[in-house]
Design a protein around this motif. Structure first.
Motif, PDB file in Angstrom:
ATOM      1  N   ASN A  66       0.815  -1.203   0.000  1.00  0.00           N
ATOM      2  CA  ASN A  66       0.000   0.000   0.000  1.00  0.00           C
ATOM      3  C   ASN A  66       0.856   1.263   0.000  1.00  0.00           C
ATOM      4  O   ASN A  66       0.377   2.344  -0.318  1.00  0.00           O
ATOM      5  CB  ASN A  66      -0.932   0.011   1.224  1.00  0.00           C
ATOM      6  N   ALA A  67       2.096   1.169   0.397  1.00  0.00           N
ATOM      7  CA  ALA A  67       2.985   2.314   0.476  1.00  0.00           C
ATOM      8  C   ALA A  67       4.408   1.795   0.401  1.00  0.00           C
ATOM      9  O   ALA A  67       4.663   0.609   0.617  1.00  0.00           O
ATOM     10  CB  ALA A  67       2.753   3.088   1.777  1.00  0.00           C
ATOM     11  N   PRO A  68       5.397   2.673   0.072  1.00  0.00           N
ATOM     12  CA  PRO A  68       6.799   2.237   0.062  1.00  0.00           C
ATOM     13  C   PRO A  68       7.213   1.680   1.405  1.00  0.00           C
ATOM     14  O   PRO A  68       6.764   2.131   2.459  1.00  0.00           O
ATOM     15  CB  PRO A  68       7.558   3.526  -0.279  1.00  0.00           C
ATOM     16  N   VAL A  69       8.074   0.660   1.387  1.00  0.00           N
ATOM     17  CA  VAL A  69       8.516   0.013   2.614  1.00  0.00           C
ATOM     18  C   VAL A  69      10.032   0.060   2.673  1.00  0.00           C
ATOM     19  O   VAL A  69      10.714   0.232   1.665  1.00  0.00           O
ATOM     20  CB  VAL A  69       8.029  -1.457   2.670  1.00  0.00           C
ATOM     21  N   GLN A  70      10.534  -0.069   3.864  1.00  0.00           N
ATOM     22  CA  GLN A  70      11.962  -0.127   4.082  1.00  0.00           C
ATOM     23  C   GLN A  70      12.394  -1.579   4.193  1.00  0.00           C
ATOM     24  O   GLN A  70      11.840  -2.325   4.976  1.00  0.00           O
ATOM     25  CB  GLN A  70      12.344   0.630   5.361  1.00  0.00           C
ATOM     26  N   VAL A  71      13.370  -1.958   3.372  1.00  0.00           N
ATOM     27  CA  VAL A  71      13.879  -3.327   3.379  1.00  0.00           C
ATOM     28  C   VAL A  71      15.376  -3.269   3.645  1.00  0.00           C
ATOM     29  O   VAL A  71      16.122  -2.611   2.909  1.00  0.00           O
ATOM     30  CB  VAL A  71      13.602  -4.040   2.046  1.00  0.00           C
ATOM     31  N   VAL A  72      15.798  -3.920   4.708  1.00  0.00           N
ATOM     32  CA  VAL A  72      17.215  -3.983   5.045  1.00  0.00           C
ATOM     33  C   VAL A  72      17.793  -5.216   4.359  1.00  0.00           C
ATOM     34  O   VAL A  72      17.630  -6.342   4.835  1.00  0.00           O
ATOM     35  CB  VAL A  72      17.418  -4.037   6.566  1.00  0.00           C
ATOM     36  N   ALA A  73      18.439  -5.006   3.190  1.00  0.00           N
ATOM     37  CA  ALA A  73      18.995  -6.125   2.429  1.00  0.00           C
ATOM     38  C   ALA A  73      20.405  -6.413   2.917  1.00  0.00           C
ATOM     39  O   ALA A  73      21.213  -5.488   3.078  1.00  0.00           O
ATOM     40  CB  ALA A  73      19.011  -5.795   0.945  1.00  0.00           C
ATOM     41  N   PRO A  74      20.749  -7.666   3.166  1.00  0.00           N
ATOM     42  CA  PRO A  74      22.108  -7.995   3.581  1.00  0.00           C
ATOM     43  C   PRO A  74      23.107  -7.803   2.439  1.00  0.00           C
ATOM     44  O   PRO A  74      22.728  -7.647   1.273  1.00  0.00           O
ATOM     45  CB  PRO A  74      21.987  -9.463   4.007  1.00  0.00           C
TER      46      PRO A  74
END
Length: 433
Positions: free
Chosen positions: A361-369
């Protein structure tokens, strides 16, 4: 009077006197009735019945006052009684009341005559009531007889049905007994056959064990021969291996010197970096060899990860919903990223995880290794299309593996030269790590 007034006559006389008592002036009211005169009109006759009746019997003046009210109300009746005639159609109660109050000649006979008429009327009413009771009882008896007949017919019908049902049950019981006997016979036959089969199986097992021991001994001999052959082969090709190693070392040193001479950067951009997609709010195998392993072989993924410069493209939500679909989307992404971080550190393989941006529904924060690229599909685009685009931009000859259990995705990337891998294999590999 030789007898008291009839009850109906007494009540009528008391009611007339109670009415007159409320119209008298205070001085004309007999002293015993002054307290009763203060009551309401409807309560005087009820509460003062006995005092009023006694005052009428003993106080001639009070009785004459009440008689005047009766004469004014029924003058014809009072006149006829004064002449000694009782009107034939007159009410016996009213006749007796008027005769008691006005006291015409022969008033005692008039009261007795009224008493006799009242008794005859009561007897006639009682007889009529009895006839009605008898008639009602006869109707009830007829209704009960009819109901009893209907109940008897119903019970006969039920008995008939019960007998038919009993006969049917007896027939079914006989059939069930016959089937039980047949089943028992079949069971005994099957037990006999099973015993014979068990005996044959034991004999076959003993023979199999003997054959297995013989095959094990032969296998041990073959393994010894194979080890001797390998040892001889290693000794025979050691010189060739040394020559190849010298050539590989020279080629590696030459490539390193050429890189330094041309000033090439330590890292280069990857073809997957050119694909337009949403990388999320953070700070997609041509000719892949796999020794002809099946797509569900547990060793497939390990062999693919061992290929140099392989690009592993992962259908993110297909993997997470296969392994832990009960979690929220955010928890699924975090868990997958955590597990892929360890795998990337172990294998140092280029990994790209693709998520469907339409489910956000909205931009999300993804912590990619480190070593893991995360992409979200654009609006109006699904993750499957983004995976195909990632495969399409890779150069011919590069090894590409696509992790997805979606049959359509697997068939499409296979036609494009990539090797599809089921999501269950990656989940199993992550669990083992």
């Amino acid at each position: 009077m030789s007898r008291p007034l009839p009850e109906q006559v007494r009540l009528n006389v008391v009611d007339l006197a109670a009415t007159v008592l409320g119209t008298l002036p205070a001085v004309s009211i007999p002293p015993p009735l002054r307290g009763i005169a203060k009551f309401e009109a409807r309560k005087r006759a009820k509460l003062g019945s006995a005092p009023i009746a006694a005052q009428l019997e003993n106080d001639k003046k009070f009785r004459e006052l009440v008689a005047e009210s009766v004469a004014a109300g029924w003058p014809e009746l009072v006149s006829s009684l004064a002449d000694g005639h009782v009107p034939p159609a007159a009410d016996p109660v009213l006749v007796a009341a008027a005769a008691y109050l006005t006291r015409p000649p022969g008033w005692e006979e008039m009261i007795e005559l009224a008493r006799s008429d009242l008794q005859q009327s009561a007897a006639a009413a009682e007889g009529s009531e009895r006839e009605e009771v008898v008639s009602r009882l006869r109707e009830q008896l007829a209704a009960q007889k009819s109901a009893a007949k209907e109940e008897s017919d119903r019970l006969r019908e039920q008995l008939k049905l019960a007998r038919a049902e009993n006969s049917d049950l007896r027939r079914k019981l006989h059939d069930a007994r016959e089937r039980a006997k047949a089943a028992l016979a079949r069971t005994e036959e099957m037990e006999r056959v099973a015993e014979e089969a068990r005996t044959a199986a034991v004999a076959a097992g003993n023979a199999g064990e003997s054959e297995l021991r013989r095959l094990r001994e032969r296998l041990a001999d073959v393994e010894k021969q194979l080890e001797a052959s390998r040892r001889a082969a290693r000794e025979g090709r050691s010189l060739e291996d040394a020559r190849i190693r010298v050539l590989l070392d020279a080629l590696q040193d030459a490539s390193a010197g050429l890189r330094r001479e041309l000033g090439l950067p330590a890292t280069i951009s990857r073809p997957a970096d050119s694909v337009a997609a949403h990388p999320g709010e953070r700070p997609g195998v041509r000719g892949v060899p796999a020794r002809a392993l099946a797509d569900d072989d547990p060793q497939l993924l390990d062999q693919l990860l061992a290929i140099p410069q392989i690009h592993l493209i992962i259908d993110g939500y297909n993997v997470t919903k296969t392994g832990y679909g009960t979690l929220t989307l955010a928890d699924q992404r975090n868990r997958l990223m955590t597990n892929l971080g360890g795998l990337a550190a172990q294998t140092r393989v280029e990994m790209t995880v693709v998520f469907d941006g339409a489910e956000l529904n909205a931009p999300v924060q993804v912590v990619a290794p480190r070593g893991v690229r995360v992409l979200f599909s654009d609006a109006g685009e699904i993750a499957d299309d983004l995976i195909r685009q990632l495969v399409r931009v890779e150069p011919p000859g590069r090894a590409i593996a696509v992790v997805s259990s979606d049959r359509e995705v697997a068939e499409s990337v296979r036609r494009m030269g990539a090797r599809p891998v089921p999501s269950a294999l990656l989940l199993r590999r992550l669990g083992r790590a």
